[in-house]
Design a protein around this motif. Structure first.
Motif, mmCIF file in Angstrom:
data_model
loop_
_atom_site.group_PDB
_atom_site.id
_atom_site.type_symbol
_atom_site.label_atom_id
_atom_site.label_comp_id
_atom_site.label_asym_id
_atom_site.label_seq_id
_atom_site.Cartn_x
_atom_site.Cartn_y
_atom_site.Cartn_z
ATOM 1 N N LEU A 21 -20.163 34.252 -50.514
ATOM 2 C CA LEU A 21 -19.147 33.434 -49.873
ATOM 3 C C LEU A 21 -18.084 34.327 -49.228
ATOM 4 O O LEU A 21 -17.703 34.135 -48.076
ATOM 5 C CB LEU A 21 -18.515 32.523 -50.924
ATOM 6 N N SER A 22 -17.623 35.311 -49.990
ATOM 7 C CA SER A 22 -16.483 36.084 -49.481
ATOM 8 C C SER A 22 -16.879 37.014 -48.347
ATOM 9 O O SER A 22 -16.066 37.264 -47.455
ATOM 10 C CB SER A 22 -15.803 36.858 -50.606
ATOM 11 N N ILE A 23 -18.118 37.528 -48.347
ATOM 12 C CA ILE A 23 -18.503 38.404 -47.236
ATOM 13 C C ILE A 23 -18.546 37.635 -45.921
ATOM 14 O O ILE A 23 -17.908 38.047 -44.947
ATOM 15 C CB ILE A 23 -19.851 39.112 -47.521
ATOM 16 N N PRO A 24 -19.241 36.479 -45.851
ATOM 17 C CA PRO A 24 -19.213 35.750 -44.582
ATOM 18 C C PRO A 24 -17.812 35.321 -44.178
ATOM 19 O O PRO A 24 -17.464 35.391 -42.990
ATOM 20 C CB PRO A 24 -20.089 34.520 -44.864
ATOM 21 N N VAL A 25 -16.995 34.913 -45.141
ATOM 22 C CA VAL A 25 -15.632 34.515 -44.778
ATOM 23 C C VAL A 25 -14.891 35.698 -44.171
ATOM 24 O O VAL A 25 -14.210 35.575 -43.146
ATOM 25 C CB VAL A 25 -14.890 33.955 -46.014
ATOM 26 N N ALA A 26 -15.047 36.868 -44.803
ATOM 27 C CA ALA A 26 -14.374 38.058 -44.267
ATOM 28 C C ALA A 26 -14.872 38.360 -42.863
ATOM 29 O O ALA A 26 -14.081 38.682 -41.969
ATOM 30 C CB ALA A 26 -14.611 39.257 -45.188
ATOM 31 N N ILE A 27 -16.187 38.243 -42.658
ATOM 32 C CA ILE A 27 -16.731 38.537 -41.326
ATOM 33 C C ILE A 27 -16.179 37.564 -40.295
ATOM 34 O O ILE A 27 -15.745 37.953 -39.214
ATOM 35 C CB ILE A 27 -18.272 38.487 -41.362
ATOM 36 N N VAL A 28 -16.147 36.286 -40.679
ATOM 37 C CA VAL A 28 -15.662 35.290 -39.724
ATOM 38 C C VAL A 28 -14.184 35.515 -39.419
ATOM 39 O O VAL A 28 -13.765 35.478 -38.257
ATOM 40 C CB VAL A 28 -15.900 33.868 -40.287
ATOM 41 N N LEU A 29 -13.395 35.809 -40.445
ATOM 42 C CA LEU A 29 -11.969 36.050 -40.197
ATOM 43 C C LEU A 29 -11.773 37.264 -39.290
ATOM 44 O O LEU A 29 -10.914 37.263 -38.413
ATOM 45 C CB LEU A 29 -11.226 36.248 -41.517
ATOM 46 N N CYS A 30 -12.591 38.303 -39.518
ATOM 47 C CA CYS A 30 -12.510 39.475 -38.644
ATOM 48 C C CYS A 30 -12.869 39.084 -37.223
ATOM 49 O O CYS A 30 -12.231 39.546 -36.266
ATOM 50 C CB CYS A 30 -13.464 40.571 -39.112
ATOM 51 N N GLY A 31 -13.879 38.236 -37.089
ATOM 52 C CA GLY A 31 -14.264 37.776 -35.758
ATOM 53 C C GLY A 31 -13.115 37.050 -35.081
ATOM 54 O O GLY A 31 -12.851 37.244 -33.892
ATOM 55 N N VAL A 32 -12.397 36.223 -35.867
ATOM 56 C CA VAL A 32 -11.262 35.496 -35.297
ATOM 57 C C VAL A 32 -10.187 36.479 -34.849
ATOM 58 O O VAL A 32 -9.606 36.357 -33.765
ATOM 59 C CB VAL A 32 -10.698 34.502 -36.339
ATOM 60 N N LEU A 33 -9.956 37.501 -35.686
ATOM 61 C CA LEU A 33 -8.985 38.522 -35.311
ATOM 62 C C LEU A 33 -9.459 39.246 -34.046
ATOM 63 O O LEU A 33 -8.659 39.583 -33.172
ATOM 64 C CB LEU A 33 -8.809 39.514 -36.463
ATOM 65 N N GLY A 34 -10.783 39.469 -33.972
ATOM 66 C CA GLY A 34 -11.338 40.112 -32.784
ATOM 67 C C GLY A 34 -11.137 39.245 -31.550
ATOM 68 O O GLY A 34 -10.806 39.755 -30.479
#
Lengths: 341, 394, 495
Positions: free
Chosen positions: C136-149
């Protein structure tokens, strides 16, 4: 480089708005701390800002002539402060100087300026000149490499420990209180820094405006090829520009050491970023703009440290840069450049 | 396009299933780190102790002292115990540059199966950060300078009971000592406290602030980053009638720069008061006060050390001598009990049981369950002289 | 690597995006005789996935059985981590041609997000306890990074070239400042960092699956790298990939062809950020902590060194770049054995000199012979005239001790001398690049001998600093000599 009347009016309006906003904020914040506090912060900010202005000049001149962001500029400034410290130590240190203090300080400035100037020449010759016609991404990465190289060379040669100039032991006369013993305090060292910074800037303006080199420099930054056809050697002009800009950074490094006492191999990077912000705020490529930007950035930082929090100040400065980049990339005194296709 | 994306998705899914199966399999297989942790080590003639200290960077002056003292212990021990020699391996934690270095050092000690126990790290924030790595390697670590109270309470900053010990009294001793000295001896009424945002500094500042406030002293609290070099704005905030500024910091060069800038702001009448982290020749603002670990300069071993180091006491490192001593004795005991073989866990058990009747610090050493000293002497108060030396004043 | 190779019949045909020298060099390479030529031709014929299939195991496998967990952590995990980071940065810099100097912030953001979602932290009186499972936390982190990107990438709508570089650089610095000291809520715990982080815990298929060992992380990372490689390979061949390259080569023309340049730029940022975020989560779990300086400019330069050396735009290059840069980075770490460092240093030095004189065997032989002679001569003179200069000891020398003792000057107390030699070596090396022909041959032995002196007397004591000096120099030299790196394609910018 020629701004229309309307653009100039726009510039002044923008500058006015920024100043008014800051003064309003100060008025809003002052009841809790008092006007003296505000003025004290402003004085501190001017001292800091005159150092940033000197750094910004180097950035601005190089960008103006080469359209190159010299990331290594902050590290030239760091080397300058180490050269100044070296001279200070060789001549007896702050507590027991071997020669009169005035002479010692002059020596520090002279050696640091010449040393950093030569360093700037070398960097230009070997890291940037081979890339004059390369894709624009190449010199940027090369500049990052130079910055990294200089930082770590300093670490290798001078060690990681912090060095203290102990400038207030050197210049033992203290300063003056304006408006009574609880009023604003201006140290003589601060006065020395501000006035020598102003002197250097005046000399630079004179150099650019009235000498043959200045004329050649303006010509090269306007159109390098046309200047070359008129018999100006662009390589020589660019090299001289690097020398002058780096020498100013070296002077700024010595000033930093005198005022803030503590130097180490990493001071260059952040100072370079702040100096760059100053250059952008003032309008990159513009010499008066760099001075104005330096002072504004210095004062903003000082106010942010005083009213908000010491840690947020850097973020505020970075935020200003990003804001200017997005909204007004030409800065306050710059002129918009068209992209040639 | 869609077709291709579908193919990509299928491949990705297949691979991730494969990978997670492999990972699962390997997770069940032998684990090398815990293998190093649980492995029986043949003691042999040379036993290894890791010393984690800031050997470079802004806090290098105190870290080098710690290493010197630990090595001094090893040299003295090795002279008498040819068949059970102690070897010191050092790791540079670069305190003040980055806490991550301490973690890196901890990992390298944990994966080096020869290291049986550790001295250090120096800073409280480094202790907190590297605990997982040491626990993962089942290593005991004894700090000679981390004083934050909550390191040993087992819950506030994480649980390290049975792993972490310290040979200095904690800030539960230091804070009252400092506050009382300010109130009773210096008779300060208005004090400005600035912490450097590190775990250690904040804890100590909180402690002193609470006691001062209780005793009716006007206290203002501020904080500035360990990386800062322009203090002029903070100094501008210090009211002109302030008597003392308390700076429980770790980096002596910063305190020196702060003192210089205080002079620059025309506030040289304000006295600085530091903490153990600043007990270093790099800080030489005359007239400032500093609190420091208990040391006994008249102890024969300490005198011998001073003589061997050109009259330079380097007292900051002396608790690390005791830490190295405890490590060595525990390893020796564990080796004897294990008949020439031992484990890190066995060494930790011996550290917990350690009882030294006397030490070069001037008091007996034994640890509570959390890892604190049982019988701490109190902190000394020093004043910096014109020549930069620290003179005991209380 | 996806550029069309020129038709052999017309080697002199001018091609946009490929300059004539490169065209001819490909020709030269393909027509080289002998076994080496055959190998090269075979390599050229291999399709990219085939190349990767050869290269990846070649890098990954040797680490598995032979090394201790400490070395697997230092070499295996970090090489894969930087390969992953390089692949992500390659999307932004290589495919889309955007200079993103704030890339390391996404790496950090991923690490901090994971630390926050899967760990226990006490900061400024608050307690944050979330123990989300890793799936759960890895995909959430990836998605949040994507949003920051997405957020950072949207600035690229307005900014061109180096202006974008500046804004992203400041963004990266702002991230470090924020995590280090400016976070008002204490979520990042300032410079103390976040330390109590869960290992990667999956609750897949109702089973508890925890990756706690270094080996486990290695396998997991290897899997991630392969997945990302495959995805990026198809990506770069897809419509989007081709559109990226088109807008990189000439945004104006691409825009005219109906390619949505702005949207593509932002997509590249999102992709890059997501990959960096993934790397960040694994890094935080493997390091058991996240600290501000883990994401400083130093790390950014390392990632750039990987990308530049490997070759901007090349996927294979990222793996090779990561292997070369990170392996030398770790060998030159202060914790690894000095003799290994020495061997690496001399090997690099010799390779450098060999490459410099590669065109003429005669010159190379002269340089080699006179270097050896010069060392012994200097040693003989010094032992007669300046005995202190040869009485120092060799710093933890292994099998090379004897050779060094008699060939390099080792003063008992080098101190300042070594510092001056450092400056001298830089000056000499720089002049070496300016000289030509036999002048260069004459100077080269001096450079070699002085560099050896410098290494034995100064650099070997501080390998960790030396490596950064070398990486800085590498970036400068590569930019001047071979900006396309090892596996990249040279491009000529149309001004």
């Amino acid at each position: 480089m020629i701004a229309t009347r309307q653009q100039r009016l726009g510039n002044f309006a923008g500058l006015g708005l920024v100043l008014v906003a800051w003064v309003l904020y100060a008025v809003y914040a002052s009841p809790t701390q008092g006007w003296t506090f505000f003025l004290q912060l402003t004085v501190n900010g001017i001292i800091l800002g005159s150092i940033y202005a000197l750094i910004a000049l180097g950035y601005s001149m190089v960008y103006g002539i080469l359209k190159l962001l010299n990331f290594a500029h902050g590290d030239v400034y760091m080397i300058g402060s180490f050269i100044g410290f070296g001279v200070l130590s060789v001549l007896g240190g702050a507590l027991s100087p071997a020669i009169p203090v005035v002479l010692l300080v002059l020596c520090m400035f002279a050696v640091a300026m010449i040393g950093s100037g030569v360093l700037g020449l070398v960097i230009e010759r070997f890291a940037y000149r081979p890339l004059r016609n390369a894709p624009r991404i190449a010199p940027l990465i090369s500049a990052l490499g130079v910055a990294f190289f200089l930082e770590n060379s300093a670490l290798l040669l001078f060690g990681a420990q912090y060095r203290n100039y102990d400038g207030y032991d050197l210049i033992s006369f203290n300063g003056i209180h304006i408006g009574g013993p609880t009023g604003v305090f201006v140290s003589y060292l601060g006065v020395i820094v501000i006035s020598s910074s102003v002197a250097l800037m005046v000399a630079l303006v004179a150099l650019v405006r009235w000498t043959r080199f200045g004329k050649a420099m303006r010509a090269v930054s306007f159109d390098r090829e046309a200047a070359a056809m008129m018999g100006i050697d662009p390589d020589r002009v660019i090299a001289t520009t690097f020398f002058v800009g780096s020498a100013l950074a070296g002077a700024a490094g010595v000033m930093f050491g005198l005022v803030y006492s503590q130097i180490y191999h990493l001071i260059g990077f952040i100072a370079g970023l702040k100096g760059f912000t100053a250059a952008v705020v003032g309008g990159i490529g513009s010499i008066p703009g760099a001075m104005l930007g330096g002072l504004l950035v210095g004062m903003t930082e000082s106010w942010a440290k005083g009213y908000l929090n010491g840690n947020v100040a850097d973020l505020v400065v970075f935020g200003i840069l990003i804001g200017f980049m997005l909204i007004r990339p030409t800065g306050l005194l710059g002129t918009p450049a068209l992209q040639k296709v | 396009m869609l077709k291709k994306l579908g193919a990509v998705a299928v491949v990705a899914a297949a691979i991730s299933v494969a990978v997670s199966t492999t990972a699962w399999g390997s997770a069940k297989g032998p684990d090398r780190v815990s293998a190093a942790a649980a492995a029986k080590v043949t003691c042999g003639k040379v036993r290894t102790i890791g010393v984690a200290a800031p050997l470079t960077g802004p806090a290098a002056s105190i870290g080098v002292e710690q290493l010197h003292w630990a090595k001094y212990w090893a040299a003295r021990w090795n002279r008498k115990h040819k068949s059970a020699r102690i070897k010191i391996v050092s790791g540079d934690t670069q305190l003040g540059v980055d806490t991550a270095f301490a973690v890196k050092v901890a990992h390298s000690f944990a994966s080096n199966s020869k290291v049986l126990a550790v001295v250090g790290p120096a800073g409280s924030q480094e202790v907190v950060a590297s605990t997982s790595a040491y626990k993962g390697g089942s290593l005991g670590f004894i700090s000679g300078s981390a004083t934050r109270i909550s390191l040993t309470d087992g819950h506030t900053d994480g649980n390290r009971i049975g792993y972490f010990y310290r040979t200095v009294p904690n800030d539960g001793v230091q804070a009252p000592r400092v506050a009382n000295y300010m109130i009773k001896t210096l008779k300060w009424k208005r004090v400005y406290i600035i912490d450097d945002q590190e775990t250690y500094s904040q804890g100590l500042a909180d402690g002193v602030q609470a006691i001062l406030k209780k005793n009716g002293v006007t206290v203002t609290r501020d904080s500035i980053s360990q990386q800062a070099s322009d203090f002029s704005s903070v100094i501008a905030k210090i009211p002109a009638n302030t008597q003392g500024v308390y700076i429980p910091w770790q980096l002596a060069p910063q305190a020196q720069a702060f003192g210089q800038q205080l002079k620059a702001a025309g506030k040289s009448h304000v006295t600085l008061f530091g903490s153990d982290g600043l007990f270093s020749p790099d800080w030489k603002i005359a007239g400032s006060y500093d609190s420091f670990f208990p040391v006994s300069p008249s102890n024969a071993t300490v005198l011998a050390y001073v003589k061997a180091h050109n009259g330079n006491g380097e007292y900051f490192g002396s608790p690390s001598y005791v830490a190295a001593q405890v490590d060595t004795l525990a390893i020796t005991k564990a080796c004897t009990l294990g008949h020439g073989k031992t484990t890190r866990a066995a060494v930790r058990k011996q550290i917990a049981k350690m009882k030294l009747k006397s030490s070069i610090l001037g008091f007996p050493v034994s640890f509570s369950r959390g890892g604190d000293l049982h019988s701490p002497a109190t902190f000394g108060i020093y004043q910096i002289q014109k020549d930069g030396t620290f003179k005991p004043v209380g | 690597m996806a550029e069309a190779t020129p038709p052999p019949s017309a080697p002199s045909a001018t091609q946009i995006g490929v300059d004539s020298w490169v065209t001819e060099s490909d020709e030269r390479r393909l027509h080289r005789a002998g076994a080496w030529g055959a190998v090269l031709r075979g390599w050229e014929r291999l399709p990219p996935p085939g190349k990767l299939a050869l290269v990846t195991p070649a890098i990954a496998v040797p680490f598995i059985p032979i090394v201790s967990s400490g070395n697997l952590f230092n070499y295996g995990i970090f090489i894969l981590l930087y390969a992953l980071l390089g692949l992500g940065l390659n999307v932004v810099v290589g495919f889309a041609g955007l200079l993103d100097l704030g890339y390391v912030a996404f790496f950090g953001f991923g690490a901090y997000t994971f630390a926050f979602l899967s760990g226990t932290h006490h900061e400024k009186g608050h307690v944050f306890t979330h123990h989300w499972p890793a799936e759960l936390s890895i995909p959430v982190a990836i998605v949040l990074c994507g949003v920051l990107g997405l957020f950072l990438g949207s600035t690229s709508r307005r900014l061109l070239g180096d202006y974008l570089a500046i804004v992203t650089l400041f963004f990266g610095e702002a991230f470090v400042v924020f995590t280090n000291s400016a976070d008002p809520y204490g979520v990042t715990n300032g410079s103390n960092g976040l330390a109590n982080i869960d290992p990667l815990k999956f609750y897949a298929f109702g089973q508890h699956l925890t990756i706690a060992s270094v080996r486990g992380y290695y396998w997991f990372l290897l899997g991630c790298v392969i997945v990302v490689l495959v995805v990026l390979h198809f990506m770069s061949e897809s419509r989007t990939g081709r559109a990226w390259k088109a807008s990189r080569e000439d945004p104006l023309a691409a825009e005219l062809m109906g390619i949505p340049v702005n949207r593509l730029k932002i997509t590249a940022f999102i992709f890059g950020a997501g990959i960096a975020g993934l790397a960040g989560t694994v890094f935080a779990a493997a390091q058991t902590g996240a600290f501000p300086q883990n994401f400083s400019t130093q790390v950014l330069i390392l990632i750039y060194a990987v990308v530049i050396l490997g070759g901007v735009g090349s996927l294979t290059g990222m793996l090779v770049g990561a292997a070369v840069i990170i392996a030398s980075n770790q060998v030159l770490d202060s914790t690894s054995p000095p003799n290994l460092q020495r061997v690496l240093f001399y090997a690099a030095l010799i390779i450098g000199f060999a490459l410099m004189f590669r065109s003429s065997w005669r010159k190379l032989a002269v340089v080699a012979a006179s270097t050896v002679a010069l060392g012994f001569a200097a040693h003989a003179i010094a032992s007669a005239a300046w005995p202190r200069g040869v009485h120092g000891s060799v710093t933890s020398g292994g099998f090379l001790t004897g050779a060094i003792k008699h060939w390099v000057l080792l003063p008992t107390n080098p101190g300042r001398i070594a510092d001056y030699v450092y400056v001298l070596v830089i000056v000499l090396a720089v002049s070496l690049t300016q000289l030509k022909g036999w002048w260069r041959v004459a100077l080269a032995p001096f450079v070699f001998v002085f560099t050896a002196f410098l290494w034995e007397n100064l650099l070997i004591q501080q390998p960790a600093v030396t490596r950064y000096v070398l990486f800085g120099a590498l970036l400068i030299v590569l930019m001047a000599i071979r900006p396309q790196g090892l596996f990249g394609t040279a491009r000529v910018e149309i001004a």
